[in-house]
Design a protein around this motif. Structure first.
Motif, PDB file in Angstrom:
ATOM      1  N   ASN A 186      18.434 -16.898   4.350  1.00  7.17           N
ATOM      2  CA  ASN A 186      17.230 -16.560   3.586  1.00  7.17           C
ATOM      3  C   ASN A 186      16.876 -15.078   3.637  1.00  7.17           C
ATOM      4  OD1 ASN A 186      16.941 -19.251   2.894  1.00  7.17           O
ATOM      5  ND2 ASN A 186      15.725 -19.685   4.722  1.00  7.17           N
ATOM      6  N   ASP A 187      17.818 -14.229   3.959  1.00  9.87           N
ATOM      7  CA  ASP A 187      17.589 -12.783   3.960  1.00  9.87           C
ATOM      8  C   ASP A 187      18.465 -12.196   2.861  1.00  9.87           C
ATOM      9  OD1 ASP A 187      16.939 -10.189   4.607  1.00  9.87           O
ATOM     10  OD2 ASP A 187      18.434 -10.043   6.197  1.00  9.87           O
ATOM     11  N   ASP A 188      17.885 -12.056   1.665  1.00  8.49           N
ATOM     12  CA  ASP A 188      18.634 -11.607   0.503  1.00  8.49           C
ATOM     13  C   ASP A 188      18.541 -10.095   0.384  1.00  8.49           C
ATOM     14  OD1 ASP A 188      20.213 -11.945  -1.661  1.00  8.49           O
ATOM     15  OD2 ASP A 188      18.648 -12.664  -3.002  1.00  8.49           O
ATOM     16  N   GLY A 189      19.690  -9.419   0.331  1.00 10.92           N
ATOM     17  CA  GLY A 189      19.679  -7.976   0.221  1.00 10.92           C
ATOM     18  C   GLY A 189      20.783  -7.479  -0.688  1.00 10.92           C
ATOM     19  N   VAL A 190      20.551  -6.328  -1.307  1.00 12.54           N
ATOM     20  CA  VAL A 190      21.543  -5.706  -2.173  1.00 12.54           C
ATOM     21  C   VAL A 190      22.647  -5.140  -1.303  1.00 12.54           C
ATOM     22  CG1 VAL A 190      21.935  -3.916  -3.895  1.00 12.54           C
ATOM     23  CG2 VAL A 190      19.782  -5.152  -3.866  1.00 12.54           C
ATOM     24  N   CYS A 191      23.882  -5.270  -1.752  1.00 13.43           N
ATOM     25  CA  CYS A 191      24.998  -4.728  -0.988  1.00 13.43           C
ATOM     26  C   CYS A 191      26.045  -4.180  -1.953  1.00 13.43           C
ATOM     27  CB  CYS A 191      25.607  -5.790  -0.079  1.00 13.43           C
ATOM     28  SG  CYS A 191      26.452  -7.112  -0.946  1.00 13.43           S
ATOM     29  N   ALA A 192      26.981  -3.453  -1.394  1.00 14.05           N
ATOM     30  CA  ALA A 192      28.131  -2.965  -2.152  1.00 14.05           C
ATOM     31  C   ALA A 192      29.341  -3.754  -1.679  1.00 14.05           C
ATOM     32  CB  ALA A 192      28.333  -1.480  -1.900  1.00 14.05           C
ATOM     33  N   VAL A 193      30.146  -4.241  -2.615  1.00 14.96           N
ATOM     34  CA  VAL A 193      31.319  -5.037  -2.285  1.00 14.96           C
ATOM     35  C   VAL A 193      32.550  -4.270  -2.722  1.00 14.96           C
ATOM     36  CG1 VAL A 193      32.520  -7.217  -2.680  1.00 14.96           C
ATOM     37  CG2 VAL A 193      30.036  -7.175  -2.556  1.00 14.96           C
ATOM     38  N   HIS A 194      33.490  -4.152  -1.807  1.00 17.96           N
ATOM     39  CA  HIS A 194      34.751  -3.460  -2.098  1.00 17.96           C
ATOM     40  C   HIS A 194      35.895  -4.395  -1.735  1.00 17.96           C
ATOM     41  CE1 HIS A 194      37.631  -0.264  -2.541  1.00 17.96           C
ATOM     42  NE2 HIS A 194      38.084  -0.487  -1.316  1.00 17.96           N
ATOM     43  N   CYS A 195      36.778  -4.637  -2.681  1.00 13.11           N
ATOM     44  CA  CYS A 195      37.947  -5.477  -2.429  1.00 13.11           C
ATOM     45  C   CYS A 195      39.020  -4.600  -1.787  1.00 13.11           C
ATOM     46  CB  CYS A 195      38.459  -6.089  -3.729  1.00 13.11           C
ATOM     47  SG  CYS A 195      39.848  -7.201  -3.463  1.00 13.11           S
ATOM     48  N   VAL A 196      39.260  -4.816  -0.499  1.00 11.08           N
ATOM     49  CA  VAL A 196      40.219  -4.012   0.250  1.00 11.08           C
ATOM     50  C   VAL A 196      41.630  -4.508   0.004  1.00 11.08           C
ATOM     51  CG1 VAL A 196      40.906  -3.293   2.571  1.00 11.08           C
ATOM     52  CG2 VAL A 196      38.499  -3.501   1.994  1.00 11.08           C
ATOM     53  N   MET A 197      41.800  -5.830  -0.056  1.00 13.50           N
ATOM     54  CA  MET A 197      43.122  -6.401  -0.247  1.00 13.50           C
ATOM     55  C   MET A 197      43.000  -7.624  -1.137  1.00 13.50           C
ATOM     56  SD  MET A 197      45.820  -7.680   2.692  1.00 13.50           S
ATOM     57  CE  MET A 197      45.039  -6.615   3.848  1.00 13.50           C
ATOM     58  N   ASP A 198      43.824  -7.682  -2.176  1.00 10.27           N
ATOM     59  CA  ASP A 198      43.835  -8.822  -3.080  1.00 10.27           C
ATOM     60  C   ASP A 198      45.265  -9.343  -3.147  1.00 10.27           C
ATOM     61  OD1 ASP A 198      43.657 -10.688  -5.070  1.00 10.27           O
ATOM     62  OD2 ASP A 198      42.694  -9.376  -6.521  1.00 10.27           O
ATOM     63  N   LEU A 199      45.508 -10.479  -2.515  1.00  9.40           N
ATOM     64  CA  LEU A 199      46.843 -11.066  -2.464  1.00  9.40           C
ATOM     65  C   LEU A 199      46.963 -12.289  -3.367  1.00  9.40           C
ATOM     66  CD1 LEU A 199      47.373 -10.782   1.386  1.00  9.40           C
ATOM     67  CD2 LEU A 199      48.210  -9.240  -0.382  1.00  9.40           C
ATOM     68  N   GLN A 200      46.170 -12.370  -4.406  1.00 13.12           N
ATOM     69  CA  GLN A 200      46.129 -13.443  -5.395  1.00 13.12           C
ATOM     70  C   GLN A 200      45.564 -14.746  -4.843  1.00 13.12           C
ATOM     71  OE1 GLN A 200      46.937 -12.818  -8.676  1.00 13.12           O
ATOM     72  NE2 GLN A 200      47.285 -10.725  -8.033  1.00 13.12           N
ATOM     73  N   VAL A 201      45.947 -15.145  -3.631  1.00  9.76           N
ATOM     74  CA  VAL A 201      45.417 -16.377  -3.044  1.00  9.76           C
ATOM     75  C   VAL A 201      44.463 -16.090  -1.898  1.00  9.76           C
ATOM     76  CG1 VAL A 201      47.340 -17.837  -3.741  1.00  9.76           C
ATOM     77  CG2 VAL A 201      47.443 -16.626  -1.567  1.00  9.76           C
ATOM     78  N   TRP A 202      44.441 -14.873  -1.404  1.00 16.34           N
ATOM     79  CA  TRP A 202      43.522 -14.421  -0.365  1.00 16.34           C
ATOM     80  C   TRP A 202      42.948 -13.080  -0.781  1.00 16.34           C
ATOM     81  CZ3 TRP A 202      48.405 -15.296   2.637  1.00 16.34           C
ATOM     82  CH2 TRP A 202      48.452 -16.582   3.166  1.00 16.34           C
ATOM     83  N   MET A 203      41.723 -12.833  -0.385  1.00 17.01           N
ATOM     84  CA  MET A 203      41.103 -11.532  -0.600  1.00 17.01           C
ATOM     85  C   MET A 203      40.375 -11.115   0.664  1.00 17.01           C
ATOM     86  SD  MET A 203      39.449 -11.145  -4.372  1.00 17.01           S
ATOM     87  CE  MET A 203      38.502 -12.641  -4.367  1.00 17.01           C
ATOM     88  N   LEU A 204      40.469  -9.835   0.968  1.00 17.04           N
ATOM     89  CA  LEU A 204      39.697  -9.264   2.057  1.00 17.04           C
ATOM     90  C   LEU A 204      38.639  -8.373   1.426  1.00 17.04           C
ATOM     91  CD1 LEU A 204      39.195  -8.735   5.059  1.00 17.04           C
ATOM     92  CD2 LEU A 204      40.874  -6.888   4.928  1.00 17.04           C
ATOM     93  N   LEU A 205      37.382  -8.717   1.650  1.00 17.41           N
ATOM     94  CA  LEU A 205      36.267  -7.966   1.076  1.00 17.41           C
ATOM     95  C   LEU A 205      35.517  -7.235   2.177  1.00 17.41           C
ATOM     96  CD1 LEU A 205      34.746 -10.618  -1.345  1.00 17.41           C
ATOM     97  CD2 LEU A 205      36.484  -8.904  -1.837  1.00 17.41           C
ATOM     98  N   ARG A 206      35.050  -6.032   1.855  1.00 22.67           N
ATOM     99  CA  ARG A 206      34.179  -5.290   2.760  1.00 22.67           C
ATOM    100  C   ARG A 206      32.811  -5.205   2.094  1.00 22.67           C
ATOM    101  NH1 ARG A 206      36.011   0.362   3.350  1.00 22.67           N
ATOM    102  NH2 ARG A 206      34.756   0.646   1.514  1.00 22.67           N
ATOM    103  N   LEU A 207      31.808  -5.717   2.787  1.00 24.33           N
ATOM    104  CA  LEU A 207      30.437  -5.687   2.290  1.00 24.33           C
ATOM    105  C   LEU A 207      29.671  -4.640   3.067  1.00 24.33           C
ATOM    106  CD1 LEU A 207      31.472  -8.551   1.491  1.00 24.33           C
ATOM    107  CD2 LEU A 207      29.153  -9.322   1.791  1.00 24.33           C
ATOM    108  N   ARG A 208      28.986  -3.772   2.351  1.00 23.99           N
ATOM    109  CA  ARG A 208      28.145  -2.758   2.990  1.00 23.99           C
ATOM    110  C   ARG A 208      26.724  -2.959   2.485  1.00 23.99           C
ATOM    111  NH1 ARG A 208      29.383   1.345   5.988  1.00 23.99           N
ATOM    112  NH2 ARG A 208      31.541   1.307   5.348  1.00 23.99           N
TER     113      ARG A 208
END
Length: 156
Positions: A90-112
């Protein structure tokens, strides 16, 4: 030009999966065997440096494989058409999402977050079947729109 429509992704857990850790360990083992086979490691004294790295990698893979992924209830990553929102308990906040790695079936995301905190999230396609392609579309659109710079046109 409009962007992609809104997407909501519920995050079931965070952390490395066992098969990813095992795959990375296998890659390290093959690299070390390759170094030894091609003569980069020529004397037994060089093994003093490689053995601890190999043992640490095997222990880390074992730890990641036996560890369960902790559930993060109420965590949702949401794109509303303009901004990313990361809600946690219940703590909603704006963030920036950066896709660091996209392997089609897996993704590594960095949220700031807006406070500057950084969080890493592994996503698997099998966990998000319905929202996988819309999420990838939004990530690509968002990455392209960040890089777009207005071009000044000079009239004579």
């Amino acid at each position: 030009m409009g962007g992609p429509p809104a997407v909501t992704v519920a995050i079931p857990g965070v952390g490395l999966d066992g098969h990813i850790a095992a795959g990375l360990t296998l890659l390290l083992v093959l690299t070390l065997v390759g170094l030894f086979a091609f003569g980069a490691v020529q004397i037994p004294a060089d093994l003093i440096y490689l053995a601890p790295m190999l043992l640490f990698s095997l222990e880390l893979a074992g730890f990641c494989m036996t560890r369960s992924r902790p559930a993060v209830y109420g965590s949702v990553l949401r794109w509303d058409g303009q901004n990313w929102f990361w809600s946690r308990q219940n703590d909603d906040g704006v963030c920036a999402v950066h896709c660091v790695m996209d392997l089609q079936v897996w993704m590594l995301l960095r949220l700031r977050t807006s406070e500057g905190a950084c969080e890493w999230i592994w996503l698997q396609r099998k966990d998000h079947v319905k929202s996988w392609y819309p999420l990838r579309r939004v990530l690509i659109f968002d990455a392209m729109s960040v890089d777009d710079r207005p071009v000044a046109v000079q009239r004579e």
